[in-house]
Enzyme design. Sequence first.
Site, PDB file in Angstrom:
ATOM      1  CB  THR A 170      -0.942   0.023   1.212  1.00 40.51           C
ATOM      2  OG1 THR A 170      -0.186   0.260   2.408  1.00 40.51           O
ATOM      3  CG2 THR A 170      -1.706  -1.291   1.350  1.00 40.51           C
ATOM      4  N   GLY A 171       0.329   2.353  -0.454  1.00 36.74           N
ATOM      5  CA  GLY A 171       1.142   3.570  -0.578  1.00 36.74           C
ATOM      6  C   GLY A 171       2.274   3.366  -1.554  1.00 36.74           C
ATOM      7  CB  ALA A 172       2.427   1.007  -4.362  1.00 37.12           C
ATOM      8  CB  SER A 218       7.255   6.120  12.657  1.00 37.49           C
ATOM      9  OG  SER A 218       8.088   7.242  12.869  1.00 37.49           O
ATOM     10  N   GLY A 235       7.713   7.447  -2.106  1.00 39.78           N
ATOM     11  CA  GLY A 235       8.607   7.194  -0.984  1.00 39.78           C
ATOM     12  C   GLY A 235       8.936   5.740  -0.748  1.00 39.78           C
ATOM     13  CE1 TYR A 254       3.221   9.534   9.740  1.00 35.56           C
ATOM     14  CE2 TYR A 254       4.961   9.626  11.387  1.00 35.56           C
ATOM     15  CZ  TYR A 254       4.458   9.137  10.190  1.00 35.56           C
ATOM     16  OH  TYR A 254       5.209   8.245   9.455  1.00 35.56           O
ATOM     17  N   GLY A 296       7.086   3.130  -0.154  1.00 35.48           N
ATOM     18  CA  GLY A 296       6.294   2.157  -0.895  1.00 35.48           C
ATOM     19  C   GLY A 296       6.792   1.985  -2.314  1.00 35.48           C
TER      20      GLY A 296
END
Length: 337
Positions: free
Chosen positions: A16-18, A145, A21, A158, A23
């Site tokens: 996901t988030g491919a 993170s 960054g 976040y 991903g």
Amino acid sequence: MAVRLKPVRDQIIVVTGATSGNGLATVEEAIRRGAAVVATSRNAAALEALAEGMSAGGGRIAICVADISDPSAVERIATVANDAFGGFDSWVNNAGAGTYGTLERVPLADHRRVFDVNYFGVLHGSLVAARHLRGRGGAIINVGSILSDRTIVQQGPYSATKHAVQALTDTLRMELEREDAGISVTLIKPGAIDTPFPEHARNFMDQPPRLPPPLYAPSVVADAILFACETQRRTLYAGGGGWLSSLLSRAAPRLSDRIMEKLGTVLQQKPKDPGDPARRDNLYVPRDDALRGSQTVHARDSSTVLQVQKIRPAGLFLGILAAGVAVSMTRLGRRRL
């Protein structure tokens, strides 16, 4: 059943988030190593360009436009994987969103949006992945993170989501181990990585945001993720700077707080280098995606801490090192405070 993970070259990997960054770096490296990839993102144009580029080089890739905050969209990702490749072996929950600004300045709706993406998106992905992998085996990799360990000023929502992702990941691991599901569950903890995150995040500060140094290239996170796809690990830190920050916060929390209070804001601002305006603020709608940020920064291409963790005795080594540093930091903190 025992956890048995295939080599990356033999896997189908969902990311996901491919299109941006970490991903994007993971998709490119996974395909380079021979894996098939199901790439998902909200950015349809970027996904199509990614698929075209990877396919032109002989890569096997399927794409799915999806907002992971929507449970039905996450279910659709699994359907695409089944239709394209007959299933998947690893699922990487990488997509994320963020804000810069104090807790008071960030509107409540934006707090909720960050949680919808960063926590509930990971929850949706983890549950769908577990249902499909249960009894077959495989890996679930959640990208947390260094802020899963400690918070940073100006990134409260976040940081809160990354703390929640750590709790979610640990709970998921225990539940799957208890039922002997044969699924490896790993939490990746990157430090500051040179991605478009500062440009993508919604900003409520009076200056353009940046990530605090030292920075690492997205390839470092991709290396950690793909290692976890084929090797059972509980946690992997990507970047020595972040690992040291975590260690300091545990050994001397008050000292760490004081440093953060004094330097945290200025280290996250870059007044003369705001970055590409076409990437600004993707909290609710996609903006231009890229592998790395457009601000002028120095990023390291490798992480010694990560490489040490990839060695089997690394846990013992890091434990001994951490204990020694923790004792030293605690004594230093007591003297200063």
